[in-house]
Write a protein that holds these residues in place. Structure first.
Motif, short mmCIF file in Angstrom:
data_model
loop_
_atom_site.label_atom_id
_atom_site.label_comp_id
_atom_site.label_asym_id
_atom_site.label_seq_id
_atom_site.Cartn_x
_atom_site.Cartn_y
_atom_site.Cartn_z
N TYR A 138 9.14 69.67 -43.33
CA TYR A 138 7.75 69.20 -43.35
C TYR A 138 7.20 68.86 -41.96
O TYR A 138 6.10 69.30 -41.61
N PRO A 139 7.93 68.08 -41.13
CA PRO A 139 7.35 67.71 -39.83
C PRO A 139 7.06 68.90 -38.92
O PRO A 139 6.09 68.88 -38.15
N GLU A 140 7.89 69.94 -38.99
CA GLU A 140 7.66 71.10 -38.13
C GLU A 140 6.63 72.06 -38.70
O GLU A 140 6.07 72.87 -37.95
N ILE A 141 6.39 71.97 -40.00
CA ILE A 141 5.38 72.85 -40.62
C ILE A 141 4.00 72.22 -40.55
O ILE A 141 3.03 72.83 -40.06
N VAL A 142 3.86 71.01 -41.05
CA VAL A 142 2.55 70.34 -41.12
C VAL A 142 2.36 69.54 -39.82
O VAL A 142 2.66 68.34 -39.76
N THR A 143 1.87 70.21 -38.82
CA THR A 143 1.57 69.57 -37.54
C THR A 143 0.09 69.22 -37.47
O THR A 143 -0.71 69.65 -38.33
N PRO B 253 -0.55 62.92 -42.47
CA PRO B 253 -1.50 63.93 -42.96
C PRO B 253 -2.12 63.60 -44.31
O PRO B 253 -3.33 63.74 -44.49
N MET B 254 -1.31 63.15 -45.27
CA MET B 254 -1.85 62.89 -46.60
C MET B 254 -2.91 61.80 -46.59
O MET B 254 -3.98 61.95 -47.19
N TYR B 255 -2.65 60.71 -45.90
CA TYR B 255 -3.61 59.61 -45.87
C TYR B 255 -4.86 59.98 -45.07
O TYR B 255 -5.97 59.58 -45.42
N LEU B 256 -4.68 60.75 -44.00
CA LEU B 256 -5.83 61.19 -43.21
C LEU B 256 -6.72 62.13 -44.02
O LEU B 256 -7.95 62.09 -43.91
N LEU B 257 -6.10 62.97 -44.84
CA LEU B 257 -6.89 63.84 -45.72
C LEU B 257 -7.63 63.03 -46.78
O LEU B 257 -8.77 63.36 -47.14
N ILE B 258 -7.01 61.97 -47.28
CA ILE B 258 -7.69 61.09 -48.22
C ILE B 258 -8.91 60.45 -47.56
O ILE B 258 -9.99 60.40 -48.14
N LEU C 137 -7.80 71.49 -51.92
CA LEU C 137 -6.86 72.60 -51.75
C LEU C 137 -5.90 72.35 -50.59
O LEU C 137 -4.70 72.62 -50.69
N VAL C 138 -6.44 71.82 -49.49
CA VAL C 138 -5.59 71.49 -48.34
C VAL C 138 -4.58 70.41 -48.72
O VAL C 138 -3.40 70.47 -48.34
N MET C 139 -5.02 69.42 -49.48
CA MET C 139 -4.12 68.36 -49.93
C MET C 139 -3.04 68.92 -50.85
O MET C 139 -1.88 68.46 -50.80
N ALA C 140 -3.39 69.88 -51.69
CA ALA C 140 -2.39 70.50 -52.56
C ALA C 140 -1.34 71.24 -51.74
O ALA C 140 -0.14 71.18 -52.05
N LEU C 141 -1.78 71.91 -50.68
CA LEU C 141 -0.83 72.60 -49.81
C LEU C 141 0.08 71.61 -49.11
O LEU C 141 1.29 71.83 -48.99
N ASP C 142 -0.49 70.49 -48.65
CA ASP C 142 0.32 69.45 -48.01
C ASP C 142 1.37 68.90 -48.97
O ASP C 142 2.53 68.70 -48.60
N HIS C 143 0.99 68.66 -50.21
CA HIS C 143 1.94 68.18 -51.22
C HIS C 143 3.03 69.21 -51.48
O HIS C 143 4.20 68.85 -51.65
N TYR C 144 2.62 70.46 -51.53
CA TYR C 144 3.58 71.53 -51.81
C TYR C 144 4.68 71.57 -50.75
O TYR C 144 5.88 71.63 -51.07
N VAL C 145 4.28 71.50 -49.48
CA VAL C 145 5.26 71.54 -48.40
C VAL C 145 6.11 70.27 -48.41
O VAL C 145 7.34 70.32 -48.22
N ALA C 146 5.49 69.11 -48.65
CA ALA C 146 6.21 67.83 -48.61
C ALA C 146 7.28 67.75 -49.68
O ALA C 146 8.37 67.20 -49.44
N ILE C 147 7.02 68.28 -50.86
CA ILE C 147 7.96 68.15 -51.97
C ILE C 147 8.92 69.34 -52.05
O ILE C 147 10.11 69.17 -52.34
N CYS C 148 8.41 70.52 -51.78
CA CYS C 148 9.26 71.71 -51.90
C CYS C 148 10.10 71.98 -50.65
O CYS C 148 11.18 72.56 -50.74
N TYR C 149 9.59 71.59 -49.48
CA TYR C 149 10.32 71.80 -48.22
C TYR C 149 10.33 70.51 -47.40
O TYR C 149 9.81 70.48 -46.28
N PRO C 150 10.90 69.43 -47.92
CA PRO C 150 10.82 68.13 -47.23
C PRO C 150 11.48 68.12 -45.87
O PRO C 150 11.00 67.45 -44.95
N LEU C 151 12.60 68.84 -45.69
CA LEU C 151 13.30 68.83 -44.42
C LEU C 151 12.51 69.52 -43.31
O LEU C 151 12.66 69.18 -42.14
#
Length: 334
Positions: free
Chosen positions: A136-141, A62-67, A120-134
């Motif tokens: 992340y795969p089930e949240i950011v689909t 997701p992060m690279y695709l958003l970039i 803003l979408v990238m910030a949300l992706d970072h937030y989930v990746a760092i704050c809820y890493p375990l």
């Protein structure tokens, strides 16, 4: 030209001359080479990073695709203005119809706002990746990511459409010469022959509200991200997370500084020449398009590695994917 009636007969122009950098007059052809070089550099650098992300399976996250999406928007934003500007500088044919002018205005502002919404979408992706890493795969689909990008495009349309719609209802009788290289909203409103206070109020209100809301959302997200990053036990993982935040904060700083500086100068520097205002417009439009791929290409380790392999015969050592304090399924770009 066409005529309209509202109790009296008057003239309303339906085509305009775009006079970019009017102070240079016949010397505007000298601007072709520097702006062409800048445009080609923007296309090359952005396309290079996009190609790297799309062709490397390891970067299909997701992060690279958003970039890649952000850099594609950069190419579209530059292409909306620069080719037509170069054509007018070299051929002196710079007449544009009102319909085309409004379409260009919508595209410019839509892409600028869409660019900010992607951040803003990238910030949300970072937030989930760092704050809820375990989780992340089930949240950011893929479905969530597509929905967020669709919501960003819808929000951008809702912000820009009212401004362009109000501009389409204005009658222009003062002149058919737009003192700008593109159909910028305030440059077009200067040609109106009626009360455009509503247009100016709506335009300014939308810009301020959008910027303030974005800054609040970004500030809240990254403050929590940085706080969570400092709680990571592994020093290497913590450094990687902070480096990722640093790259995106640099991009955010570049985008918002350029847009805000142009707006502030426009509303305060009344004695500045039109050429200065036009130069600042190119600054806020093209600077992010040029700087963003450089930031992501040099500061994101995975992208930097794959870019280096394009220019070196001997492959570099593949970046380590060994998990630190974060799970192996979620590698933060460094």
């Amino acid at each position: 030209m066409s005529r309209w009636s509202n109790g009296s007969s008057n003239v309303s122009y339906t085509s305009f001359l775009l006079v970019g950098f009017p102070g240079l007059r016949e010397y505007r052809a000298l601007l072709v080479l520097p702006f062409l070089s800048l445009y080609l550099m923007i296309i090359f650098t952005n396309a290079l990073v996009i190609h790297t992300v799309l062709t490397q399976w390891s970067l299909h996250q997701p992060m690279y695709l958003l970039i890649a999406l952000l850099l594609a928007v950069n190419i579209c934003a530059a292409s909306t203005v620069v080719p037509a500007m170069l054509f007018s500088f070299s051929t002196h044919f710079n007449r544009i119809s009102l319909a085309r002018c409004l379409i260009q205005m919508f595209c410019i502002y839509f892409l600028i706002v869409f660019d900010c919404n992607i951040l803003l979408v990238m910030a949300l992706d970072h937030y989930v990746a760092i704050c809820y890493p375990l989780r992340y795969p089930e949240i950011v689909t893929g479905r969530l990511l597509a929905g967020l990008v669709g919501a960003a495009a819808t929000r951008s349309t809702c912000i820009v459409a009212p401004v362009v719609f109000l501009a389409s209802r204005v009658h222009f009788c003062r002149s058919d010469m737009i003192q700008h290289f593109a159909c910028e909203h305030m440059a077009l409103m200067k040609l109106s022959c009626g009360d455009v206070s509503l247009n100016k109020t709506v335009g300014l209100t939308v810009r301020i509200f959008n910027r303030v809301l974005d800054m609040l959302l970004l500030g809240t997200s990254y403050s929590r991200i940085i706080h969570a990053a400092f709680r990571i036990s592994s020093g290497r993982a913590r450094s990687k997370a902070l480096n990722t935040c640093g790259s995106h904060l640099l991009v955010i700083f570049t985008v918002y500084l350029s847009t805000m500086s142009s707006s502030i100068v426009y509303h305060t520097a009344h004695t500045a020449s039109q050429d200065v205002h036009n130069l600042l417009s190119t600054f806020y439009l093209l600077l992010p398009c040029l700087v963003n791929p450089i930031i992501y290409g040099t500061r994101t380790k995975e992208i930097r590695y794959h870019l280096a392999t394009l220019f070196q015969r001997t492959p570099l050592q593949v970046p380590s994917k060994k998990p630190l304090s974060l799970p192996s399924h979620m590698e933060l770009p460094g």
